[in-house]
Write a protein that holds these residues in place. Structure first.
Motif, PDB file in Angstrom:
ATOM      1  N   THR A 292      77.925  78.747  49.308  1.00 25.99           N
ATOM      2  CA  THR A 292      78.226  80.008  48.635  1.00 25.99           C
ATOM      3  C   THR A 292      77.119  81.040  48.851  1.00 25.99           C
ATOM      4  O   THR A 292      77.194  82.145  48.349  1.00 25.99           O
ATOM      5  N   GLY A 293      76.059  80.645  49.593  1.00 26.07           N
ATOM      6  CA  GLY A 293      74.969  81.575  49.868  1.00 26.07           C
ATOM      7  C   GLY A 293      73.881  81.574  48.815  1.00 26.07           C
ATOM      8  O   GLY A 293      72.946  82.345  48.918  1.00 26.07           O
ATOM      9  N   ALA A 294      73.984  80.705  47.818  1.00 25.09           N
ATOM     10  CA  ALA A 294      72.962  80.663  46.773  1.00 25.09           C
ATOM     11  C   ALA A 294      71.783  79.805  47.238  1.00 25.09           C
ATOM     12  O   ALA A 294      71.952  78.876  48.017  1.00 25.09           O
ATOM     13  N   GLN A 295      70.591  80.110  46.740  1.00 20.51           N
ATOM     14  CA  GLN A 295      69.428  79.315  47.080  1.00 20.51           C
ATOM     15  C   GLN A 295      69.540  77.933  46.456  1.00 20.51           C
ATOM     16  O   GLN A 295      70.091  77.766  45.381  1.00 20.51           O
ATOM     17  N   THR A 296      68.985  76.953  47.161  1.00 19.10           N
ATOM     18  CA  THR A 296      68.960  75.596  46.639  1.00 19.10           C
ATOM     19  C   THR A 296      67.523  75.249  46.257  1.00 19.10           C
ATOM     20  O   THR A 296      66.701  76.128  46.073  1.00 19.10           O
ATOM     21  N   THR A 297      67.232  73.968  46.163  1.00 19.77           N
ATOM     22  CA  THR A 297      65.904  73.520  45.755  1.00 19.77           C
ATOM     23  C   THR A 297      64.857  73.898  46.797  1.00 19.77           C
ATOM     24  O   THR A 297      65.069  73.723  47.993  1.00 19.77           O
ATOM     25  N   GLN A 298      63.711  74.386  46.325  1.00 22.03           N
ATOM     26  CA  GLN A 298      62.605  74.741  47.196  1.00 22.03           C
ATOM     27  C   GLN A 298      61.402  73.881  46.853  1.00 22.03           C
ATOM     28  O   GLN A 298      61.224  73.473  45.715  1.00 22.03           O
ATOM     29  N   LEU A 299      60.568  73.657  47.850  1.00 22.55           N
ATOM     30  CA  LEU A 299      59.313  72.955  47.656  1.00 22.55           C
ATOM     31  C   LEU A 299      58.196  73.937  47.981  1.00 22.55           C
ATOM     32  O   LEU A 299      58.023  74.333  49.136  1.00 22.55           O
ATOM     33  N   LEU A 300      57.474  74.383  46.954  1.00 22.36           N
ATOM     34  CA  LEU A 300      56.403  75.357  47.134  1.00 22.36           C
ATOM     35  C   LEU A 300      55.092  74.639  47.401  1.00 22.36           C
ATOM     36  O   LEU A 300      54.807  73.605  46.791  1.00 22.36           O
ATOM     37  N   VAL A 301      54.284  75.201  48.298  1.00 19.47           N
ATOM     38  CA  VAL A 301      53.032  74.582  48.731  1.00 19.47           C
ATOM     39  C   VAL A 301      51.853  75.408  48.252  1.00 19.47           C
ATOM     40  O   VAL A 301      51.826  76.631  48.426  1.00 19.47           O
ATOM     41  N   GLU A 302      50.872  74.755  47.657  1.00 23.55           N
ATOM     42  CA  GLU A 302      49.635  75.417  47.240  1.00 23.55           C
ATOM     43  C   GLU A 302      48.455  74.570  47.714  1.00 23.55           C
ATOM     44  O   GLU A 302      48.419  73.375  47.436  1.00 23.55           O
ATOM     45  N   PRO A 303      47.475  75.121  48.451  1.00 21.48           N
ATOM     46  CA  PRO A 303      47.403  76.508  48.899  1.00 21.48           C
ATOM     47  C   PRO A 303      48.516  76.836  49.898  1.00 21.48           C
ATOM     48  O   PRO A 303      48.990  75.936  50.593  1.00 21.48           O
ATOM     49  N   PRO A 304      48.916  78.115  49.941  1.00 22.22           N
ATOM     50  CA  PRO A 304      50.129  78.506  50.685  1.00 22.22           C
ATOM     51  C   PRO A 304      49.929  78.656  52.189  1.00 22.22           C
ATOM     52  O   PRO A 304      50.075  79.737  52.752  1.00 22.22           O
ATOM     53  N   TRP A 305      49.581  77.539  52.857  1.00 24.52           N
ATOM     54  CA  TRP A 305      49.380  77.552  54.308  1.00 24.52           C
ATOM     55  C   TRP A 305      50.138  76.391  54.923  1.00 24.52           C
ATOM     56  O   TRP A 305      50.258  75.320  54.335  1.00 24.52           O
ATOM     57  N   ARG A 306      50.656  76.621  56.141  1.00 23.10           N
ATOM     58  CA  ARG A 306      51.325  75.576  56.906  1.00 23.10           C
ATOM     59  C   ARG A 306      50.644  75.447  58.262  1.00 23.10           C
ATOM     60  O   ARG A 306      50.297  76.473  58.846  1.00 23.10           O
ATOM     61  N   PRO A 307      50.460  74.266  58.829  1.00 22.76           N
ATOM     62  CA  PRO A 307      50.807  73.008  58.194  1.00 22.76           C
ATOM     63  C   PRO A 307      49.871  72.688  57.031  1.00 22.76           C
ATOM     64  O   PRO A 307      48.703  73.082  57.029  1.00 22.76           O
ATOM     65  N   ALA A 308      50.415  71.976  56.057  1.00 20.54           N
ATOM     66  CA  ALA A 308      49.609  71.541  54.917  1.00 20.54           C
ATOM     67  C   ALA A 308      48.748  70.357  55.368  1.00 20.54           C
ATOM     68  O   ALA A 308      49.215  69.489  56.105  1.00 20.54           O
ATOM     69  N   VAL A 309      47.494  70.357  54.936  1.00 15.49           N
ATOM     70  CA  VAL A 309      46.590  69.260  55.298  1.00 15.49           C
ATOM     71  C   VAL A 309      46.026  68.614  54.039  1.00 15.49           C
ATOM     72  O   VAL A 309      45.727  69.288  53.047  1.00 15.49           O
ATOM     73  N   LEU A 310      45.878  67.302  54.093  1.00 19.10           N
ATOM     74  CA  LEU A 310      45.487  66.514  52.936  1.00 19.10           C
ATOM     75  C   LEU A 310      44.176  66.983  52.324  1.00 19.10           C
ATOM     76  O   LEU A 310      44.037  67.073  51.109  1.00 19.10           O
ATOM     77  N   TRP A 311      43.207  67.333  53.171  1.00 19.68           N
ATOM     78  CA  TRP A 311      41.885  67.706  52.657  1.00 19.68           C
ATOM     79  C   TRP A 311      41.863  69.092  52.015  1.00 19.68           C
ATOM     80  O   TRP A 311      40.846  69.529  51.507  1.00 19.68           O
ATOM     81  N   ASP A 312      43.004  69.771  51.957  1.00 22.42           N
ATOM     82  CA  ASP A 312      43.126  71.059  51.269  1.00 22.42           C
ATOM     83  C   ASP A 312      43.481  70.881  49.788  1.00 22.42           C
ATOM     84  O   ASP A 312      43.691  71.851  49.084  1.00 22.42           O
ATOM     85  N   ARG A 313      43.580  69.616  49.323  1.00 25.16           N
ATOM     86  CA  ARG A 313      43.963  69.319  47.938  1.00 25.16           C
ATOM     87  C   ARG A 313      45.314  69.973  47.613  1.00 25.16           C
ATOM     88  O   ARG A 313      45.419  70.812  46.718  1.00 25.16           O
ATOM     89  N   VAL A 314      46.315  69.589  48.347  1.00 28.73           N
ATOM     90  CA  VAL A 314      47.643  70.201  48.283  1.00 28.73           C
ATOM     91  C   VAL A 314      48.379  69.834  46.987  1.00 28.73           C
ATOM     92  O   VAL A 314      48.377  68.678  46.571  1.00 28.73           O
ATOM     93  N   THR A 315      48.996  70.843  46.377  1.00 27.16           N
ATOM     94  CA  THR A 315      49.894  70.643  45.243  1.00 27.16           C
ATOM     95  C   THR A 315      51.274  71.144  45.645  1.00 27.16           C
ATOM     96  O   THR A 315      51.409  72.248  46.166  1.00 27.16           O
ATOM     97  N   LEU A 316      52.289  70.321  45.416  1.00 26.16           N
ATOM     98  CA  LEU A 316      53.672  70.705  45.694  1.00 26.16           C
ATOM     99  C   LEU A 316      54.384  70.972  44.370  1.00 26.16           C
ATOM    100  O   LEU A 316      54.160  70.260  43.390  1.00 26.16           O
TER     101      LEU A 316
END
Length: 109
Positions: free
Chosen positions: A8-32
């Motif tokens: 229907t064009g509606a947004q579904t579930t999103q996974l937000l990354v903090e800090p907001p950089w890709r690719p995410a790296v473990l030593w950045d202390r990532v929170t999802l």
């Protein structure tokens, strides 16, 4: 990152990354953060396809490399986010970019 669309064009579930950089790296202390727009309820977390972490929390502090998703009641599974333990990465902002927009890259080790 990207947002999948439902039929229907509606947004579904999103996974937000903090800090907001890709690719995410473990030593950045990532929170999802699992963000769904459907029925309120406890999300379920998955790492490499297996249930992971404490169910019912919106946030997950990542302590192991792998591919993470979450399932939010009413809106379903999020797109996957890979968290690596690479020692050298070229990172881009984890957000939608417009053509012609200036973008900052980070080369980190």
């Amino acid at each position: 990152g990207w947002c999948p669309l439902s039929p229907t064009g509606a947004q579904t579930t999103q996974l937000l990354v903090e800090p907001p950089w890709r690719p995410a790296v473990l030593w950045d202390r990532v929170t999802l953060t699992c963000q769904g727009l459907g029925t309120a309820g406890a999300p379920t977390w998955y790492k490499d396809g297996q249930r992971w972490g404490q169910e019912g929390q919106d946030h997950l502090n990542v302590t192991e490399s792998g591919t993470y998703t979450c399932d939010s009641p009413g809106t379903g599974h999020s797109p996957p986010v890979r968290v690596s333990d690479d020692q050298l990465v070229l990172q881009v902002p984890a957000r939608a970019l417009l053509e012609g927009e200036t973008m900052t890259l980070r080369c980190r080790s």
